[in-house]
Motif scaffolding. Structure first.
Motif, PDB file in Angstrom:
ATOM      1  N   THR A  48      62.007  60.322 -15.987  1.00 50.92           N
ATOM      2  CA  THR A  48      62.680  61.234 -16.912  1.00 50.92           C
ATOM      3  C   THR A  48      61.734  61.592 -18.059  1.00 50.92           C
ATOM      4  OG1 THR A  48      64.754  61.558 -18.115  1.00 50.92           O
ATOM      5  CG2 THR A  48      63.738  59.405 -18.341  1.00 50.92           C
ATOM      6  N   PRO A  49      61.746  62.845 -18.498  1.00 45.89           N
ATOM      7  CA  PRO A  49      60.886  63.245 -19.615  1.00 45.89           C
ATOM      8  C   PRO A  49      61.594  63.029 -20.949  1.00 45.89           C
ATOM      9  CG  PRO A  49      61.916  65.184 -18.671  1.00 45.89           C
ATOM     10  CD  PRO A  49      62.437  63.995 -17.903  1.00 45.89           C
ATOM     11  N   LEU A  50      60.826  62.559 -21.929  1.00 47.54           N
ATOM     12  CA  LEU A  50      61.371  62.350 -23.270  1.00 47.54           C
ATOM     13  C   LEU A  50      60.479  63.050 -24.281  1.00 47.54           C
ATOM     14  CD1 LEU A  50      62.225  58.558 -22.930  1.00 47.54           C
ATOM     15  CD2 LEU A  50      63.810  60.484 -22.817  1.00 47.54           C
ATOM     16  N   VAL A  51      61.030  63.359 -25.424  1.00 46.55           N
ATOM     17  CA  VAL A  51      60.248  64.016 -26.475  1.00 46.55           C
ATOM     18  C   VAL A  51      60.169  63.098 -27.684  1.00 46.55           C
ATOM     19  CG1 VAL A  51      60.997  66.289 -25.687  1.00 46.55           C
ATOM     20  CG2 VAL A  51      62.208  65.188 -27.543  1.00 46.55           C
ATOM     21  N   ARG A  52      59.041  63.184 -28.373  1.00 45.98           N
ATOM     22  CA  ARG A  52      58.862  62.352 -29.557  1.00 45.98           C
ATOM     23  C   ARG A  52      59.466  63.057 -30.766  1.00 45.98           C
ATOM     24  NH1 ARG A  52      54.771  58.480 -30.237  1.00 45.98           N
ATOM     25  NH2 ARG A  52      53.334  59.524 -28.838  1.00 45.98           N
ATOM     26  N   ILE A  94      59.926  64.240 -34.468  1.00 44.56           N
ATOM     27  CA  ILE A  94      58.937  64.509 -35.513  1.00 44.56           C
ATOM     28  C   ILE A  94      59.555  64.486 -36.895  1.00 44.56           C
ATOM     29  CG2 ILE A  94      57.356  65.802 -34.051  1.00 44.56           C
ATOM     30  CD1 ILE A  94      58.735  68.358 -35.076  1.00 44.56           C
ATOM     31  N   ARG A  95      60.817  64.046 -36.968  1.00 49.20           N
ATOM     32  CA  ARG A  95      61.404  63.888 -38.312  1.00 49.20           C
ATOM     33  C   ARG A  95      62.527  62.851 -38.266  1.00 49.20           C
ATOM     34  NH1 ARG A  95      63.403  69.867 -39.365  1.00 49.20           N
ATOM     35  NH2 ARG A  95      61.608  70.307 -38.042  1.00 49.20           N
ATOM     36  N   ALA A  96      62.955  62.418 -39.450  1.00 55.02           N
ATOM     37  CA  ALA A  96      64.009  61.415 -39.567  1.00 55.02           C
ATOM     38  C   ALA A  96      65.339  62.012 -39.127  1.00 55.02           C
ATOM     39  CB  ALA A  96      64.109  60.928 -41.012  1.00 55.02           C
ATOM     40  N   PRO A  97      66.310  61.223 -38.661  1.00 53.95           N
ATOM     41  CA  PRO A  97      66.152  59.787 -38.405  1.00 53.95           C
ATOM     42  C   PRO A  97      65.385  59.521 -37.107  1.00 53.95           C
ATOM     43  CG  PRO A  97      68.352  60.504 -37.818  1.00 53.95           C
ATOM     44  CD  PRO A  97      67.652  61.710 -38.361  1.00 53.95           C
ATOM     45  N   PHE A  98      64.900  58.299 -36.977  1.00 51.31           N
ATOM     46  CA  PHE A  98      64.189  57.853 -35.779  1.00 51.31           C
ATOM     47  C   PHE A  98      62.857  58.568 -35.581  1.00 51.31           C
ATOM     48  CE2 PHE A  98      68.722  57.155 -34.837  1.00 51.31           C
ATOM     49  CZ  PHE A  98      68.719  55.791 -34.586  1.00 51.31           C
ATOM     50  N   GLU A  99      62.238  58.962 -36.677  1.00 50.04           N
ATOM     51  CA  GLU A  99      60.956  59.668 -36.587  1.00 50.04           C
ATOM     52  C   GLU A  99      59.939  58.835 -35.813  1.00 50.04           C
ATOM     53  OE1 GLU A  99      59.430  60.993 -40.317  1.00 50.04           O
ATOM     54  OE2 GLU A  99      57.487  61.593 -39.489  1.00 50.04           O
ATOM     55  N   GLY A 100      59.260  59.492 -34.884  1.00 50.90           N
ATOM     56  CA  GLY A 100      58.234  58.825 -34.101  1.00 50.90           C
ATOM     57  C   GLY A 100      58.757  58.203 -32.815  1.00 50.90           C
ATOM     58  N   GLN A 101      60.047  57.994 -32.716  1.00 49.07           N
ATOM     59  CA  GLN A 101      60.584  57.389 -31.490  1.00 49.07           C
ATOM     60  C   GLN A 101      60.859  58.456 -30.437  1.00 49.07           C
ATOM     61  OE1 GLN A 101      63.450  54.493 -33.785  1.00 49.07           O
ATOM     62  NE2 GLN A 101      63.336  53.879 -31.655  1.00 49.07           N
ATOM     63  N   TRP A 102      60.962  57.994 -29.194  1.00 50.47           N
ATOM     64  CA  TRP A 102      61.229  58.908 -28.089  1.00 50.47           C
ATOM     65  C   TRP A 102      62.727  59.193 -27.997  1.00 50.47           C
ATOM     66  CZ3 TRP A 102      57.193  61.306 -25.988  1.00 50.47           C
ATOM     67  CH2 TRP A 102      55.939  60.709 -26.111  1.00 50.47           C
ATOM     68  N   ALA A 103      63.036  60.407 -27.574  1.00 47.57           N
ATOM     69  CA  ALA A 103      64.446  60.822 -27.516  1.00 47.57           C
ATOM     70  C   ALA A 103      64.658  61.818 -26.382  1.00 47.57           C
ATOM     71  CB  ALA A 103      64.851  61.459 -28.842  1.00 47.57           C
ATOM     72  N   LEU A 104      65.894  62.028 -26.023  1.00 50.80           N
ATOM     73  CA  LEU A 104      66.231  63.040 -25.026  1.00 50.80           C
ATOM     74  C   LEU A 104      65.884  64.423 -25.567  1.00 50.80           C
ATOM     75  CD1 LEU A 104      69.772  61.880 -23.883  1.00 50.80           C
ATOM     76  CD2 LEU A 104      67.662  61.831 -22.544  1.00 50.80           C
ATOM     77  N   PRO A 105      65.409  65.308 -24.704  1.00 50.28           N
ATOM     78  CA  PRO A 105      65.204  66.685 -25.133  1.00 50.28           C
ATOM     79  C   PRO A 105      66.556  67.341 -25.420  1.00 50.28           C
ATOM     80  CG  PRO A 105      64.744  66.440 -22.788  1.00 50.28           C
ATOM     81  CD  PRO A 105      64.964  65.062 -23.334  1.00 50.28           C
ATOM     82  N   GLY A 106      66.574  68.189 -26.423  1.00 48.08           N
ATOM     83  CA  GLY A 106      67.805  68.875 -26.785  1.00 48.08           C
ATOM     84  C   GLY A 106      67.651  69.576 -28.105  1.00 48.08           C
ATOM     85  N   GLY A 107      68.763  70.088 -28.604  1.00 41.83           N
ATOM     86  CA  GLY A 107      68.721  70.786 -29.878  1.00 41.83           C
ATOM     87  C   GLY A 107      70.084  71.308 -30.236  1.00 41.83           C
ATOM     88  N   PRO A 108      70.227  71.852 -31.426  1.00 39.31           N
ATOM     89  CA  PRO A 108      71.526  72.361 -31.848  1.00 39.31           C
ATOM     90  C   PRO A 108      71.988  73.507 -30.960  1.00 39.31           C
ATOM     91  CG  PRO A 108      69.811  72.836 -33.490  1.00 39.31           C
ATOM     92  CD  PRO A 108      69.187  71.986 -32.453  1.00 39.31           C
ATOM     93  N   LEU A 109      73.270  73.648 -30.839  1.00 38.82           N
ATOM     94  CA  LEU A 109      73.839  74.692 -29.991  1.00 38.82           C
ATOM     95  C   LEU A 109      73.871  76.016 -30.743  1.00 38.82           C
ATOM     96  CD1 LEU A 109      75.428  75.503 -27.405  1.00 38.82           C
ATOM     97  CD2 LEU A 109      77.504  74.874 -28.646  1.00 38.82           C
ATOM     98  N   ASN A 110      73.326  77.046 -30.116  1.00 40.03           N
ATOM     99  CA  ASN A 110      73.387  78.370 -30.741  1.00 40.03           C
ATOM    100  C   ASN A 110      74.767  78.982 -30.569  1.00 40.03           C
ATOM    101  OD1 ASN A 110      70.701  78.281 -31.465  1.00 40.03           O
ATOM    102  ND2 ASN A 110      70.032  79.200 -29.521  1.00 40.03           N
ATOM    103  N   GLU A 150      53.137  68.115 -19.692  1.00 38.03           N
ATOM    104  CA  GLU A 150      53.120  66.890 -20.493  1.00 38.03           C
ATOM    105  C   GLU A 150      52.260  67.155 -21.712  1.00 38.03           C
ATOM    106  OE1 GLU A 150      53.337  62.959 -19.465  1.00 38.03           O
ATOM    107  OE2 GLU A 150      53.415  63.268 -17.297  1.00 38.03           O
ATOM    108  N   SER A 151      52.510  66.461 -22.764  1.00 39.85           N
ATOM    109  CA  SER A 151      51.741  66.660 -23.986  1.00 39.85           C
ATOM    110  C   SER A 151      51.866  65.418 -24.852  1.00 39.85           C
ATOM    111  CB  SER A 151      52.276  67.876 -24.745  1.00 39.85           C
ATOM    112  OG  SER A 151      53.556  67.571 -25.273  1.00 39.85           O
ATOM    113  N   GLN A 152      51.298  65.529 -26.006  1.00 40.22           N
ATOM    114  CA  GLN A 152      51.395  64.446 -26.975  1.00 40.22           C
ATOM    115  C   GLN A 152      52.860  64.072 -27.233  1.00 40.22           C
ATOM    116  OE1 GLN A 152      48.678  63.114 -28.137  1.00 40.22           O
ATOM    117  NE2 GLN A 152      49.485  61.781 -29.742  1.00 40.22           N
ATOM    118  N   ASN A 153      53.705  65.124 -27.256  1.00 38.09           N
ATOM    119  CA  ASN A 153      55.084  64.895 -27.668  1.00 38.09           C
ATOM    120  C   ASN A 153      56.102  64.995 -26.537  1.00 38.09           C
ATOM    121  OD1 ASN A 153      54.565  64.356 -30.414  1.00 38.09           O
ATOM    122  ND2 ASN A 153      54.204  66.545 -30.747  1.00 38.09           N
ATOM    123  N   VAL A 154      55.610  65.197 -25.324  1.00 37.02           N
ATOM    124  CA  VAL A 154      56.511  65.197 -24.162  1.00 37.02           C
ATOM    125  C   VAL A 154      55.882  64.335 -23.086  1.00 37.02           C
ATOM    126  CG1 VAL A 154      57.665  66.555 -22.386  1.00 37.02           C
ATOM    127  CG2 VAL A 154      57.321  67.541 -24.660  1.00 37.02           C
TER     128      VAL A 154
END
Lengths: 228, 228
Positions: free
Chosen positions: A35-39, A41-57, A120-124
């Motif tokens: 599974t792919p995760l994204v790092r 880049i801000r609080a909370p949990f800055e620097g930790q890996w997380a599920l990809p996603g974002g606010p709903l438009n 893949e990248s630094q953050n994915v």
DNA sequence: GCAAAAGTGTTTGATATACACCCATGC
DNA sequence: GCATGGGTGTATATCAAACACTTTTGC
């Protein structure tokens, strides 16, 4: 039922995240869920890996949003996409109630062939689904829940072939089941099970280049529609 | 994954609604699924019936919110409560995108005995679940989806007794199954099925006052926890 | 021919269904 | 006794699992 906007300032933020799953060969050559995760880049949990996603438009449907996330983070198209669950505990954002986010989470399957072309990248980065670091929010739990759903659903529906290319051998399909379920299956019984389910049909061709009897190639039968 | 608040003004409103189900005897004396609905007092869909629910409070968990709705509209406590699905089509609010609401919907079961004490009023009424008027939003669809989930779940889990009082006869339990599934079941086979599932145990007592052999009373065995 | 996986056949046991039948109570 | 559901027994069909066996290729 809630009425038009008015009190939105008192309602938590709404996000859509996606658990993306594919199968990749591990060091010992057998398939394993990844599974792919994204790092973050801000609080909370800055620097930790997380599920990809974002606010709903405002102008985007839930599944569309999940699909976009998938494309944006991996460059891939989902072969299967289904809503998993809405996670919204008050304390899931790690303390600050002002940070509270309700996440509607989808799960997606990606073909193993396509997944090779994934960005893949630094953050994915891609991780083995059963060997994850401590993730942001309650995302470890969410992925466990998604794996449970997958293991359950593969038993009674026809999603397994979504991990494979359009044509495949029954041995390849069996490998998918074995990787997901974590146990070996009898080849003979598996063949009968799949054939009697009507979920596959022969292409008429065989896979050449093996060092044994060439297996028949199959494709998934076209199904009318997916269950919501 | 979404970060703290910032762009909440561009994200749709979040609401929690609940499909509340119970069984009530109909005119011909057999049990039938019923659900309470509330009349909308403002646009959109003013005057039409809708699922009970409301916006999610910042300090409230999703299931807690569903529970509160249930208490507020019916005065009852849920015997069973589970998340159903998140509905969030862009067009479900009947036109104005500014009215867009994403609803996380729960479904709840209420005991038939308790349901008799339920509050009814000008703006809260119970309807037969399979004979509903045209409801606000996509609420007809949602109730259909909830009924499907109930019919599916009753086949493999132990929720049926949530419709009944703490002790019950197997005939009563069978009536629940028959009402939910809409077909008759063989009493003998039903008995064996339930007994071998281990979901019930004898209380040691019998129900008196019938005009035939007095049936044994059972209670549900205590189960560790519910699946999410 | 030999190895290896493809593919088929057969036996067994578990489980669901249909349905016959006996049991215990009220009237 | 008779009616009525409670409760038990039993035959049959269906399906999953175990496993032996045959087939077809590469080497």
């Amino acid at each position: 039922m809630s009425q038009a906007k008015a009190s939105f300032a008192e309602t938590p933020t709404l996000a859509v995240s996606t658990v993306i799953l594919t199968l990749r060969p591990n060091d010992s050559g057998s398939l394993q869920l990844a599974t792919p995760l994204v790092r973050r880049i801000r609080a909370p949990f800055e620097g930790q890996w997380a599920l990809p996603g974002g606010p709903l438009n405002t102008n985007e449907d839930l599944a569309t949003s999940a699909s976009h996330t998938l494309r944006d983070t991996t460059g891939l198209e989902p072969r299967y996409l289904e809503q998993l669950y809405a996670f919204g505990s008050v304390d899931r954002s790690g303390g600050h109630i002002a940070d509270r986010v309700v996440s509607i989470v989808y799960w997606a399957l990606v073909g193993a062939d396509e997944a090779e072309r994934a960005i893949e990248s630094q953050n994915v980065q891609w991780f083995w689904a059963d060997d994850l670091p401590a993730l942001a929010f309650d995302h470890n739990e969410i992925i466990q829940y998604a794996l449970g759903r997958l293991r359950n659903k593969i038993e009674y529906s026809r999603i397994a072939h979504e991990f494979l290319s359009p044509t495949f051998t029954l041995a390849q399909l069996r490998e998918v089941y074995e990787a997901v379920l974590g146990r070996e299956l009898d080849p003979g019984n598996f063949r009968r099970m799949v054939e009697s389910s009507g979920s596959v049909e022969e292409t008429g061709e065989r896979l050449a280049g093996t060092r044994h009897r060439p297996p028949k190639l199959y494709r998934a039968t076209t199904t009318a529609g997916e269950t919501k």
